[in-house]
Design a protein around this motif. Structure first.
Motif, short mmCIF file in Angstrom:
data_model
loop_
_atom_site.label_atom_id
_atom_site.label_comp_id
_atom_site.label_asym_id
_atom_site.label_seq_id
_atom_site.Cartn_x
_atom_site.Cartn_y
_atom_site.Cartn_z
N PRO A 108 0.80 -1.23 0.00
CA PRO A 108 0.00 0.00 0.00
C PRO A 108 0.83 1.28 0.00
CG PRO A 108 -0.10 -1.09 2.14
CD PRO A 108 0.56 -2.05 1.21
N VAL A 109 1.94 1.30 0.75
CA VAL A 109 2.75 2.52 0.85
C VAL A 109 3.54 2.74 -0.43
CG1 VAL A 109 4.54 3.71 2.15
CG2 VAL A 109 2.88 2.27 3.35
N VAL A 110 4.17 1.68 -0.94
CA VAL A 110 4.94 1.80 -2.18
C VAL A 110 4.03 2.21 -3.32
CG1 VAL A 110 6.36 0.55 -3.87
CG2 VAL A 110 6.66 0.13 -1.41
N GLU A 111 2.82 1.66 -3.35
CA GLU A 111 1.87 2.01 -4.41
C GLU A 111 1.52 3.49 -4.34
OE1 GLU A 111 -2.29 0.23 -6.11
OE2 GLU A 111 -2.22 0.73 -3.99
N LYS A 112 1.34 4.02 -3.13
CA LYS A 112 1.02 5.44 -3.00
C LYS A 112 2.17 6.30 -3.52
CE LYS A 112 -0.21 9.05 0.31
NZ LYS A 112 -0.61 9.39 1.70
N VAL A 113 3.39 5.88 -3.28
CA VAL A 113 4.56 6.65 -3.73
C VAL A 113 4.73 6.56 -5.23
CG1 VAL A 113 7.07 6.85 -3.58
CG2 VAL A 113 5.73 6.39 -1.51
N LEU A 114 4.63 5.33 -5.79
CA LEU A 114 4.87 5.11 -7.21
C LEU A 114 3.67 5.48 -8.08
CD1 LEU A 114 6.74 1.67 -7.23
CD2 LEU A 114 7.73 3.97 -7.33
N GLY A 115 2.48 5.33 -7.52
CA GLY A 115 1.27 5.52 -8.32
C GLY A 115 0.74 4.18 -8.79
N GLN A 116 -0.56 4.08 -8.92
CA GLN A 116 -1.20 2.81 -9.27
C GLN A 116 -0.84 2.34 -10.67
OE1 GLN A 116 -5.15 4.43 -8.00
NE2 GLN A 116 -5.41 2.43 -7.07
N GLN A 117 -0.50 3.26 -11.56
CA GLN A 117 -0.24 2.88 -12.94
C GLN A 117 1.09 2.14 -13.09
OE1 GLN A 117 -2.67 3.30 -15.13
NE2 GLN A 117 -3.84 4.24 -13.46
N THR A 118 2.07 2.47 -12.24
CA THR A 118 3.40 1.89 -12.39
C THR A 118 3.65 0.70 -11.47
OG1 THR A 118 4.28 3.49 -10.81
CG2 THR A 118 4.38 4.08 -13.14
N TYR A 119 2.83 0.51 -10.43
CA TYR A 119 3.08 -0.56 -9.48
C TYR A 119 2.66 -1.91 -10.08
CZ TYR A 119 3.46 -3.10 -5.12
OH TYR A 119 3.84 -4.00 -4.16
N VAL A 120 3.53 -2.92 -9.91
CA VAL A 120 3.26 -4.26 -10.42
C VAL A 120 2.67 -5.11 -9.29
CG1 VAL A 120 4.22 -6.34 -11.46
CG2 VAL A 120 5.16 -4.09 -12.05
N PRO A 121 1.39 -5.53 -9.39
CA PRO A 121 0.78 -6.34 -8.33
C PRO A 121 1.30 -7.77 -8.34
CG PRO A 121 -0.77 -6.06 -10.13
CD PRO A 121 0.43 -5.23 -10.48
N ASN A 122 1.23 -8.41 -7.19
CA ASN A 122 1.64 -9.81 -7.07
C ASN A 122 0.68 -10.56 -6.16
OD1 ASN A 122 4.17 -10.66 -8.45
ND2 ASN A 122 4.95 -8.78 -7.50
N SER A 123 0.45 -11.81 -6.50
CA SER A 123 -0.44 -12.65 -5.71
C SER A 123 0.35 -13.46 -4.69
CB SER A 123 -1.23 -13.60 -6.62
OG SER A 123 -2.04 -12.87 -7.52
N VAL A 124 -0.31 -13.81 -3.60
CA VAL A 124 0.23 -14.75 -2.62
C VAL A 124 -0.82 -15.84 -2.45
CG1 VAL A 124 1.14 -15.07 -0.30
CG2 VAL A 124 1.39 -12.86 -1.42
N GLU A 125 -0.46 -17.06 -2.80
CA GLU A 125 -1.42 -18.16 -2.70
C GLU A 125 -0.80 -19.32 -1.93
OE1 GLU A 125 -3.47 -19.22 -6.26
OE2 GLU A 125 -3.28 -17.21 -7.14
N MET A 126 -1.39 -19.60 -0.77
CA MET A 126 -0.93 -20.70 0.07
C MET A 126 -2.18 -21.45 0.55
SD MET A 126 1.96 -18.62 2.29
CE MET A 126 2.86 -20.06 2.91
N ASP A 127 -2.33 -22.67 0.08
CA ASP A 127 -3.50 -23.44 0.51
C ASP A 127 -3.31 -23.92 1.94
OD1 ASP A 127 -1.83 -25.67 0.45
OD2 ASP A 127 -2.42 -26.22 -1.59
N GLY A 128 -4.27 -24.67 2.44
CA GLY A 128 -4.25 -25.10 3.83
C GLY A 128 -3.04 -25.93 4.19
N GLN A 129 -2.46 -26.66 3.20
CA GLN A 129 -1.32 -27.53 3.48
C GLN A 129 0.02 -26.82 3.29
OE1 GLN A 129 -4.12 -28.76 1.66
NE2 GLN A 129 -4.68 -29.47 3.71
N THR A 130 0.03 -25.71 2.58
CA THR A 130 1.29 -24.99 2.32
C THR A 130 1.62 -24.11 3.51
OG1 THR A 130 0.84 -24.96 -0.06
CG2 THR A 130 2.48 -23.40 0.78
N GLU A 131 2.81 -24.34 4.07
CA GLU A 131 3.22 -23.58 5.24
C GLU A 131 4.35 -22.62 4.94
OE1 GLU A 131 4.18 -26.65 7.98
OE2 GLU A 131 2.10 -27.09 8.49
N ILE A 132 5.21 -22.98 3.98
CA ILE A 132 6.39 -22.16 3.71
C ILE A 132 6.48 -21.85 2.22
CG2 ILE A 132 8.91 -22.02 3.85
CD1 ILE A 132 8.78 -24.02 6.16
N MET A 133 6.70 -20.58 1.91
CA MET A 133 6.96 -20.17 0.54
C MET A 133 8.42 -19.73 0.49
SD MET A 133 5.08 -17.24 -1.77
CE MET A 133 3.55 -18.17 -1.89
#
Length: 869
Positions: A581-606
């Motif tokens: 949220p903070v980096v996006e405010k500084v860079l602007g929504q147009q330039t920020y690259v979003p990323n997903s985090v997906e960990m199912d019930g069995q996944t403990e470590i990424m």
């Protein structure tokens, strides 16, 4: 023997009072100045940059002396408090006109860093907490704290020094009170690590007038800390503390816990680089309209919730505000007209409000009916609890409306505070003053006409009162015996008449009595308002809550945040296209690259790999801030979000020495890792960035792998673990709950381009030299590094021979390096090794010297030397 210096009665009085306050600057009132003497004067003159003089300067041992004007003392006091000192205010406490001998003086208030309430340097959106600490048994640390300006009073029990440091660090307290001569080692530790002022308080009986504050405190150990705190406040402030709220005992485990390392690493309220608000989560979320809303927002950031129901209630209100744009606009406008109700109530209790303060109180309360009206248009049930507490305290509004003048002066002693019509006697005095002055003006006109002297005037001064003045050139025109001569001047004569003297007495008595009566009436109005402090504080809390929730709404709408789905039982974590949220405010929504985090019930470590500067740390912080925002009740920066409710967050991000404790980066890293491993549960979030990099390669790799395995096998908390040790990526074959991910990067024409996108699987290499190129290192150096890297990748063989020591808890990994490769590496320090040199090194490695005689060894060495030549 030299004779003992005889002190004047005044100095005897000063020294006697100073003895009672040895650790404070004594501001001793003398006329229009606060004076300081001896060591106080020497030190204060340096700190305050005021002139150092001396008393009895012609004496053999003159007394150092400096002073500050009474009317400007507040600024000087603020400077000393900000620098971490105490100031004792010593005033005259009897009328000099009736005093026999020395006028009696006493300290009327001791101002300390933890009790300051009026400093110009105090941030309106920050609390100023004074804390008290008692230790009542093994692992029983009782903490009580209060904000004297708002009346907030809370207490808790902690189980370790570590938790005490975390709690006091979160409170940003500047002063901690201990019972005298107890826990000296703990006092020193808090001073060293937190830089707080340590004060002591003798054990004393509970103040009966404040006993109602602890009626709901059942824990005797916690009560001991509250008692120390209230005793200290009573003794130092010497005035009413009726605005203090009933002590609220809380349990830290009922909130999302973060140690001070994690709060620092995540930059929740202060930037690591600058120490300022800008660039923090607070900076992003603070769209509050009131000072009390700003303070409450800080508290919510420090203590997010872990109960699903209250989080959902906050989310419901945010969602309702998003769906009612026009009503929210009206709500915000009304909030901007609400002053700091909490601190106004505190000032009323302290007895230092003026007329304008009460007008601000009336203006603030007058907005409450409008707020209720606006909310009624939005409310579908989610606002019911808040609506019930929106009390505009009509008794106070009506009283101030009747009593206080709309243009009330700042000083109560100047009059013009109480309205006409509020008090009959005051009206009579004012009528006498107004009519008397009109009578004077009328008399002047009459006397000019009677005497024919057009320059005749009636004047006034404090010494002679009212008088008729005639210039000497006009005295011949004055009938003999008309006036009584009063004063002779160089070019005029002044006269009085019995009628003028009578009117003078009436006017002056009216002015004097009017000011005294007006001050008395104002104090009665203030005391009447005191009766409603509880209701004022309740409505203040309610307005602050509404303010924070509208702030969440403003941010959520502005940056297109979504409502997260939170569950405690499910361990599934799915954050689609999340953003920092903070980096996006500084860079602007147009330039920020979003990323997903997906960990199912069995996944403990990424396990995250990828180049430096590619965004791994940002990705990890992004998740933590999203969790904090969600558990505060705010919407989150993502396309969609499903999150488990976490009980604790642990971070190890960034490199920092703890210079005060003399600890290296690696030691700090291990301490923070230890906190997580010992205290995390399966409901905790753990963020480890480059664990093990602060020591030798194999030590670091061994520790990193062992930590990953320990978390996987024993802790089971959701963990993001970034590393440059690519060898660790094979762990996904052994650990079922671990998945690999990496930050994408591509090379084009020898240039590295970061994609800032998280991709499945492990990174193929670290791109360290590419990052060094981006940093601007010399070209020759980069070329040489590339050659060395190619040789190392080609020549060196790494052997990870794991010596497994099975225990019930863990296994220890001891990596070893091929000895021949090690010798080759040492040789390569002097330049590139050719094929002949490599063969000779290998031959040396294979020689069994222990099986040779000295002569045989000498012959072999001679042959190898010949080959080199």
């Amino acid at each position: 023997m030299p004779q003992k210096t005889e002190h004047t009665p005044m100095m005897v009085q000063y020294l006697g009072i100073k003895k009672q306050y040895p650790d404070a600057f004594l501001f001793y009132r003398l006329g229009d100045f606060y004076e300081m003497f001896n060591e106080d004067a020497i030190k204060a003159s340096q700190l305050l940059e005021v002139t150092l003089t001396s008393r009895n300067r012609n004496a053999e041992n003159p007394i150092p002396m400096c002073g500050v004007p009474y009317h400007a003392a507040r600024g000087y006091i603020d400077v000393l408090i900000e620098k971490g000192f105490k100031v004792a205010i010593c005033e005259q406490v009897e009328d000099p006109k009736t005093a026999k001998g020395m006028v009696k003086r006493e300290v009327v208030q001791l101002i300390t860093p933890g009790t300051a309430i009026e400093s110009k340097n105090m941030d309106a959106k920050s609390n100023n907490y004074l804390a008290a600490l008692s230790v009542t048994g093994t692992n029983q640390f009782n903490v009580a704290y209060a904000d004297l300006s708002t009346g907030e009073l809370k207490a808790t029990q902690l189980t370790s020094v570590e938790e005490v440091i975390n709690e006091l660090s979160g409170l940003k307290t500047k002063e901690v009170v201990f019972e005298e001569a107890k826990e000296v080692e703990l006092q020193t530790e808090l001073q060293t690590k937190l830089g707080v002022m340590i004060s002591t308080q003798q054990s004393s009986e509970e103040n009966a007038s404040l006993s109602y504050l602890t009626t709901e405190v059942e824990n005797k150990e916690i009560f001991s800390a509250i008692k120390i705190l209230l005793s200290y406040l009573t003794i130092t402030q010497k005035r009413s503390l009726s605005h203090l709220q009933k002590a609220e005992v809380y349990i830290p485990e009922h909130f999302l816990k973060m140690d001070h390392y994690s709060k620092h690493n995540l930059e929740l309220v202060s930037s690591i680089r600058t120490g300022q608000k800008k660039g923090t989560l607070l900076w992003l979320l603070d769209e509050t309209k009131t000072a009390m809303g700003g303070r409450l927002l800080k508290q919510w950031i420090d203590r997010p919730l872990i109960q699903e129901q209250p989080i959902r209630e906050r989310q419901d209100i945010v969602e309702s505000l998003i769906n009612h744009f026009f009503e929210r606009t009206d709500l915000n406008e009304a909030l901007t007209r609400v002053y700091d109700l909490e601190r106004l109530a505190g000032r009323v209790a302290f007895g230092n409000v003026n007329g304008r303060d009460l007008l601000q109180l009336k203006t603030s309360l007058s907005q409450i009916p409008l707020l209720k009206q606006i909310i009624a248009l939005i409310n579908k049930g989610e606002w019911d609890n808040l609506m019930a507490d929106l009390d505009h305290v009509p008794e106070v509004v009506e009283l101030i409306e009747r009593a206080v003048h709309l243009d009330a002066s700042l000083s109560l002693k100047d009059g013009n505070v109480i309205k006409d019509g509020f008090d009959e006697q005051l009206d009579l005095y004012r009528d006498a003053m107004r009519n008397g002055k009109q009578w004077i003006a009328k008399l002047e006109a009459q006397e000019r006409q009677k005497t024919g002297i057009k320059t005749l005037k009636i004047g006034y001064n404090r010494v002679f009162g009212y008088y008729i003045e005639i210039t000497k050139s006009n005295l011949a025109s004055l009938p003999e015996g008309l006036y009584e001569r009063k004063q002779t001047l160089a070019n005029a004569e002044r006269f009085i008449t019995p009628e003028l003297k009578e009117k003078e007495t009436l006017i002056l008595e009216a002015e004097e009595k009017s000011l005294a009566l007006e001050y008395d009436l104002f104090t009665k109005v203030r005391d009447e308002v005191k009766h409603y402090i509880d209701r004022l504080q309740l409505v203040a809390k309610t307005v602050a809550t509404i303010d924070v929730l509208q702030s969440f709404t403003t941010i959520s709408e502005k940056y297109h945040y979504v409502r997260p789905k939170l569950t405690y039982d499910s361990r599934e974590l799915i954050l689609k296209d999340g953003r920092h949220p903070v980096v996006e405010k500084v860079l602007g929504q147009q330039t920020y690259v979003p990323n997903s985090v997906e960990m199912d019930g069995q996944t403990e470590i990424m396990l995250i790999t990828g180049p430096n500067m590619s965004g791994k740390s940002t990705y990890m912080r992004q998740l933590a801030l999203t969790v904090i925002m969600a558990q505060m009740g705010c919407f989150v920066p993502a396309q969609s979000a499903q999150l488990p409710i976490f009980d604790r967050i642990f971070t190890r991000i960034g490199a920092a020495d703890d210079l005060i404790s003399g600890q290296s980066t690696f030691m700090v890293e291990m301490i923070e890792a230890n906190q997580a491993l010992r205290h995390a549960t399966q409901h905790s979030l753990i963020l480890f960035d480059e664990i093990g990099r602060g020591t030798a390669t194999f030590d670091g790799m061994a520790l990193a792998e062992a930590i990953i395995e320990y978390i996987h096998n024993h802790v089971h908390g959701k963990t993001l673990f970034s590393t440059h040790y690519h060898e660790l990526t094979v762990l996904d074959q052994e650990l079922k709950g671990l998945v690999n991910t990496h930050v994408g990067a591509i090379e084009e024409d020898g240039e590295l381009i970061f994609l800032h996108k998280m991709l499945p699987g492990a990174a193929d290499k670290s791109y360290g030299i590419h990052v060094a190129k981006l940093a601007g290192l010399p070209v020759d150096l980069l070329t040489r590094a590339t050659i060395i890297l190619e040789r190392l990748e080609k020549k060196e063989e790494w052997v990870l021979e794991a010596t497994v020591q099975e225990t019930k808890e863990t296994k220890k990994i001891v990596p070893q390096k091929n000895k021949t490769a090690e010798k080759e590496e040492q040789l390569s320090l002097f330049g590139l090794a050719n094929e002949k040199e490599i063969c000779i090194v290998k031959a040396l490695a294979e020689i069994n010297l222990l099986a040779m005689t000295p002569l045989e060894a000498l012959n072999v060495l001679h042959d190898l030397q010949q080959q080199l030549n």
